[in-house]
Design an enzyme around this catalytic site. Structure first.
Site, PDB file in Angstrom:
ATOM      1  CB  SER A  75      -8.344 -23.477 -45.064  1.00  0.00           C
ATOM      2  OG  SER A  75      -7.036 -23.631 -44.400  1.00  0.00           O
ATOM      3  CD  GLU A 104      -5.346 -31.139 -48.495  1.00  0.00           C
ATOM      4  OE1 GLU A 104      -4.711 -29.980 -48.407  1.00  0.00           O
ATOM      5  OE2 GLU A 104      -4.941 -32.024 -48.979  1.00  0.00           O
ATOM      6  CG  ASP A 151       4.315 -37.689 -53.540  1.00  0.00           C
ATOM      7  OD1 ASP A 151       5.153 -37.094 -53.468  1.00  0.00           O
ATOM      8  OD2 ASP A 151       3.182 -37.711 -52.902  1.00  0.00           O
ATOM      9  CG  HIS A 195      10.277 -33.154 -50.052  1.00  0.00           C
ATOM     10  ND1 HIS A 195      10.634 -33.971 -51.200  1.00  0.00           N
ATOM     11  CD2 HIS A 195       8.596 -33.563 -50.470  1.00  0.00           C
ATOM     12  CE1 HIS A 195       9.868 -34.685 -51.941  1.00  0.00           C
ATOM     13  NE2 HIS A 195       8.523 -34.443 -51.382  1.00  0.00           N
ATOM     14  CG  PHE A 230      -1.616 -40.934 -44.365  1.00  0.00           C
ATOM     15  CD1 PHE A 230      -1.812 -41.831 -45.368  1.00  0.00           C
ATOM     16  CD2 PHE A 230      -2.722 -40.039 -44.073  1.00  0.00           C
ATOM     17  CE1 PHE A 230      -3.199 -41.929 -46.038  1.00  0.00           C
ATOM     18  CE2 PHE A 230      -4.104 -40.295 -44.711  1.00  0.00           C
ATOM     19  CZ  PHE A 230      -4.129 -40.984 -45.747  1.00  0.00           C
ATOM     20  CG  HIS A 240      -4.742 -26.325 -44.853  1.00  0.00           C
ATOM     21  ND1 HIS A 240      -5.787 -25.948 -45.821  1.00  0.00           N
ATOM     22  CD2 HIS A 240      -4.632 -27.485 -45.718  1.00  0.00           C
ATOM     23  CE1 HIS A 240      -6.115 -26.564 -47.024  1.00  0.00           C
ATOM     24  NE2 HIS A 240      -5.357 -27.792 -46.893  1.00  0.00           N
TER      25      HIS A 240
HETATM   26  C1  FAD Z   1      -0.315 -28.592 -48.419  1.00  0.00           C
HETATM   27  C2  FAD Z   1      -0.124 -29.761 -49.427  1.00  0.00           C
HETATM   28  C3  FAD Z   1      -0.961 -30.112 -50.379  1.00  0.00           C
HETATM   29  C4  FAD Z   1      -0.510 -31.219 -51.235  1.00  0.00           C
HETATM   30  N1  FAD Z   1      -1.493 -31.608 -52.154  1.00  0.00           N
HETATM   31  C5  FAD Z   1      -1.257 -32.455 -52.975  1.00  0.00           C
HETATM   32  C6  FAD Z   1      -2.382 -32.605 -54.095  1.00  0.00           C
HETATM   33  O1  FAD Z   1      -3.370 -32.141 -54.262  1.00  0.00           O
HETATM   34  N2  FAD Z   1      -1.666 -33.625 -54.944  1.00  0.00           N
HETATM   35  C7  FAD Z   1      -0.795 -34.435 -54.888  1.00  0.00           C
HETATM   36  O2  FAD Z   1      -0.529 -35.087 -55.565  1.00  0.00           O
HETATM   37  N3  FAD Z   1       0.184 -34.153 -54.099  1.00  0.00           N
HETATM   38  C8  FAD Z   1      -0.124 -33.249 -53.147  1.00  0.00           C
HETATM   39  N4  FAD Z   1       0.917 -32.916 -51.976  1.00  0.00           N
HETATM   40  C9  FAD Z   1       1.951 -33.564 -51.897  1.00  0.00           C
HETATM   41  C10 FAD Z   1       3.141 -33.250 -52.719  1.00  0.00           C
HETATM   42  O3  FAD Z   1       3.024 -33.149 -54.174  1.00  0.00           O
HETATM   43  C11 FAD Z   1       4.616 -33.922 -52.252  1.00  0.00           C
HETATM   44  O4  FAD Z   1       4.851 -33.590 -51.095  1.00  0.00           O
HETATM   45  C12 FAD Z   1       5.585 -33.727 -53.329  1.00  0.00           C
HETATM   46  O5  FAD Z   1       6.326 -34.814 -53.368  1.00  0.00           O
HETATM   47  C13 FAD Z   1       6.360 -32.514 -53.223  1.00  0.00           C
HETATM   48  O6  FAD Z   1       5.863 -31.624 -53.595  1.00  0.00           O
HETATM   49  P1  FAD Z   1       6.163 -30.071 -53.554  1.00  0.00           P
HETATM   50  O7  FAD Z   1       5.426 -29.180 -54.425  1.00  0.00           O
HETATM   51  O8  FAD Z   1       6.655 -29.638 -52.282  1.00  0.00           O
HETATM   52  O9  FAD Z   1       7.657 -30.124 -54.731  1.00  0.00           O
HETATM   53  P2  FAD Z   1       8.946 -29.412 -54.741  1.00  0.00           P
HETATM   54  O10 FAD Z   1       8.720 -28.130 -54.017  1.00  0.00           O
HETATM   55  O11 FAD Z   1       9.326 -29.529 -56.163  1.00  0.00           O
HETATM   56  O12 FAD Z   1       9.852 -30.138 -53.820  1.00  0.00           O
HETATM   57  C14 FAD Z   1      10.156 -31.524 -54.210  1.00  0.00           C
HETATM   58  C15 FAD Z   1      11.522 -31.923 -53.873  1.00  0.00           C
HETATM   59  O13 FAD Z   1      12.272 -31.374 -54.709  1.00  0.00           O
HETATM   60  C16 FAD Z   1      13.599 -30.579 -54.064  1.00  0.00           C
HETATM   61  N5  FAD Z   1      13.578 -29.194 -55.047  1.00  0.00           N
HETATM   62  C17 FAD Z   1      12.382 -28.369 -55.297  1.00  0.00           C
HETATM   63  N6  FAD Z   1      13.079 -27.500 -55.948  1.00  0.00           N
HETATM   64  C18 FAD Z   1      14.137 -27.509 -56.270  1.00  0.00           C
HETATM   65  C19 FAD Z   1      15.070 -26.936 -57.227  1.00  0.00           C
HETATM   66  N7  FAD Z   1      14.883 -25.913 -57.775  1.00  0.00           N
HETATM   67  N8  FAD Z   1      16.398 -27.822 -57.340  1.00  0.00           N
HETATM   68  C20 FAD Z   1      16.483 -29.020 -56.771  1.00  0.00           C
HETATM   69  N9  FAD Z   1      15.677 -29.520 -55.934  1.00  0.00           N
HETATM   70  C21 FAD Z   1      14.535 -28.924 -55.833  1.00  0.00           C
HETATM   71  C22 FAD Z   1      12.666 -30.275 -52.858  1.00  0.00           C
HETATM   72  O14 FAD Z   1      13.718 -29.932 -51.667  1.00  0.00           O
HETATM   73  C23 FAD Z   1      12.187 -31.494 -52.588  1.00  0.00           C
HETATM   74  O15 FAD Z   1      12.938 -32.633 -52.019  1.00  0.00           O
HETATM   75  C24 FAD Z   1       0.561 -31.995 -51.074  1.00  0.00           C
HETATM   76  C25 FAD Z   1       1.597 -31.598 -50.053  1.00  0.00           C
HETATM   77  C26 FAD Z   1       1.110 -30.617 -49.300  1.00  0.00           C
HETATM   78  C27 FAD Z   1       2.149 -30.211 -47.940  1.00  0.00           C
END
Ligand code: FAD
Length: 289
Positions: free
Chosen positions: A14, A16, A108, A150, A217, A267
């Protein structure tokens, strides 16, 4: 088609892409996709910006790639600066455009802001968005995971606990953050399987394009550059062409080892620059791609 169904039958490749800042940049994204189409990606995805017009481009390009290019697509979606109602509107539009897959992310915090603060009526964590999508929409849902943890996680065990929550709430598969030491990915696989996470975990691979860019990055996302690779990057730091070729060579070896170890897919973070990924796929000559 749901990507989870593709993963049931195929090991996926895939790609991106990201939305441009202005409409003038849209043809450039399509050109990058077209150059990779001959390698038959199983799905392509388009990232979601921090705000503003690029978000509409994510929807437009994702829909266009499905409709005009007959590619399976996945739209990225984040919780940044959007209420539940606003997210529902995006999801409704994606649904109406015939898009079947989203990757649900938190996003972020804006630059200069410490820690993620949701808008009033928005979601705090990706898991909340995943649960919401599962309860209210029919999309296939992916989520992010982190071989090196993370940046905000205190340790790998806590990070994994939160990853597991995302799967428990309905993530069909996971895609990893970029990494340059495959042993970090294999260790994540080990931890995940021991913790009962049994969905496909797809490694995310970014072929290095320039020394400055990859240093930025990796510093941002907390991934490390193995010392030997770092030394080579330093050596060629003024020569972007040499670094790009080094990036192709490194990623070819990295993906070959991952593939040989049975990963469910790879990916590629294309960054709208198709050259490196096309070279890597040529080098690998994966049947069907
Ligand atoms: C494949 C991929 C694609 C991405 N695409 C984009 C994009 O299109 N746009 C963009 O802006 N960013 C993107 N990102 C970056 C991403 O948004 C960041 O890494 C962001 O900081 C965390 O996103 P997450 O969805 O992992 O968040 P979460 O899963 O919410 O995690 C964020 C933090 O909170 C903690 N956490 C999670 N759940 C809980 C809970 N229930 N209680 C307490 N703590 C918790 C986690 O341990 C982590 O430290 C991408 C990252 C990846 C790996």
């Amino acid at each position: 088609m749901k990507i989870r169904d593709i993963l049931n039958n195929t090991r996926t490749i895939s790609c991106e892409f990201f939305p441009p800042r202005t409409a003038e940049g849209i043809p450039g994204v399509y050109r990058a996709v077209e150059r990779l189409k001959p390698f038959k990606p199983d799905f392509v995805s388009v990232t979601y910006g921090a705000g503003g017009s690029t978000r509409a481009f994510t929807e437009e390009i994702t829909a266009g790639l499905k409709e005009q290019h007959q590619l399976e697509v996945m739209a990225h979606l984040t919780c940044v600066a959007q209420t539940k109602d606003e997210l529902n509107q995006v999801l409704d539009r994606l649904d109406r455009s015939g898009i079947d897959n989203v990757i649900a992310l938190r996003g972020d915090p804006p630059q200069g802001q410490e820690g993620f603060v949701p808008v009033e009526g928005g979601f705090q964590h990706a898991v909340d968005l995943i649960k919401h999508i599962r309860e209210n929409f029919g999309f296939g849902v992916a989520a992010a995971c982190y071989p090196e943890g993370h940046t905000e996680s205190p340790d790998l065990a806590t990070d994994l606990k939160h990853t597991r929550l995302k799967v428990e709430q309905g993530a069909d598969f996971l895609i990893t953050q970029l990494f340059y030491d495959n042993s970090d990915f294999f260790k994540l696989m080990d931890r995940a399987r021991k913790a009962g996470i049994d969905v496909p975990i797809i490694p995310g691979v970014l072929p290095i394009l320039s020394t400055g860019q990859i240093r930025r990055f990796t510093a941002m996302c907390g991934a490390k550059l193995p010392p030997k690779l770092d030394q080579q990057l330093e050596k060629y730091s003024d020569d972007d062409n040499a670094v790009r070729e080094l990036g192709v060579e490194y990623a070819t070896q990295q993906v070959r080892e991952l593939w040989d170890n049975g990963v469910p897919g790879v990916h590629f973070y294309v960054l709208n620059r198709s050259y490196s990924v096309s070279k890597i796929l040529e080098n690998l000559a994966i049947p069907g791609h």
